[in-house]
Enzyme design. Structure first.
Site: not given
Ligand code: 5GP
Ligand code: ZN
Length: 111
Positions: A2, A5, A44, A95, A97
């Site tokens: 992703c 990542c 992740h 992912h 955040h």
């Protein structure tokens, strides 16, 4: 991999304001406040509800660390944390955040 990542692996450049074993804090590419940062765990995991106990401990450490970084990040006057999940939350990167918004008086409306 992703996009976050790839940022963590330095395959995509980013402005890193902070990094430790748990996370990076970068500037959002499309800021929605005078200060708009993203706190991203290096591991992740898809979103705020998809955590095992180890990942939950990581998130707790990240938040604790953020508490000691407010002056360095220009957030001494306060800030807002947002974590979008799923379609209704308009999550665009799968992912986890945490958005950190501040640097000015924010809207009293949150949505
Ligand atoms: P979401 O919509 O998933 O809650 O937030 C994703 C955020 O990532 C958005 O605010 C978007 O501007 C930011 N973003 C997406 N791609 C990149 C990138 O390549 N670099 C940085 N710094 N931010 C990104
Ligand atoms: Zn990822």
């Amino acid at each position: 991999m992703c996009v976050f990542c790839k940022i963590i692996a330095s395959e995509i450049p980013s402005e890193r304001l902070y990094e430790d074993d748990d996370m990076i804090i970068i500037k959002d590419i499309n800021p929605q406040a005078k200060i708009h940062l993203l706190m991203i765990p290096k591991e992740h995991f898809p979103d705020i509800t998809a955590m095992n106990d180890k990942q939950a401990a990581t998130l707790a450490r990240m938040l604790k660390t953020l508490g000691g970084l407010t002056d360095k990040l220009g957030l001494e006057n306060g800030f807002r944390l947002v974590s979008n999940k799923g379609d209704d939350g308009c999550q665009s990167v799968p992912h986890l955040h945490i958005h950190i918004l501040g640097g000015e008086k924010l809207s009293e409306n949150m949505a």
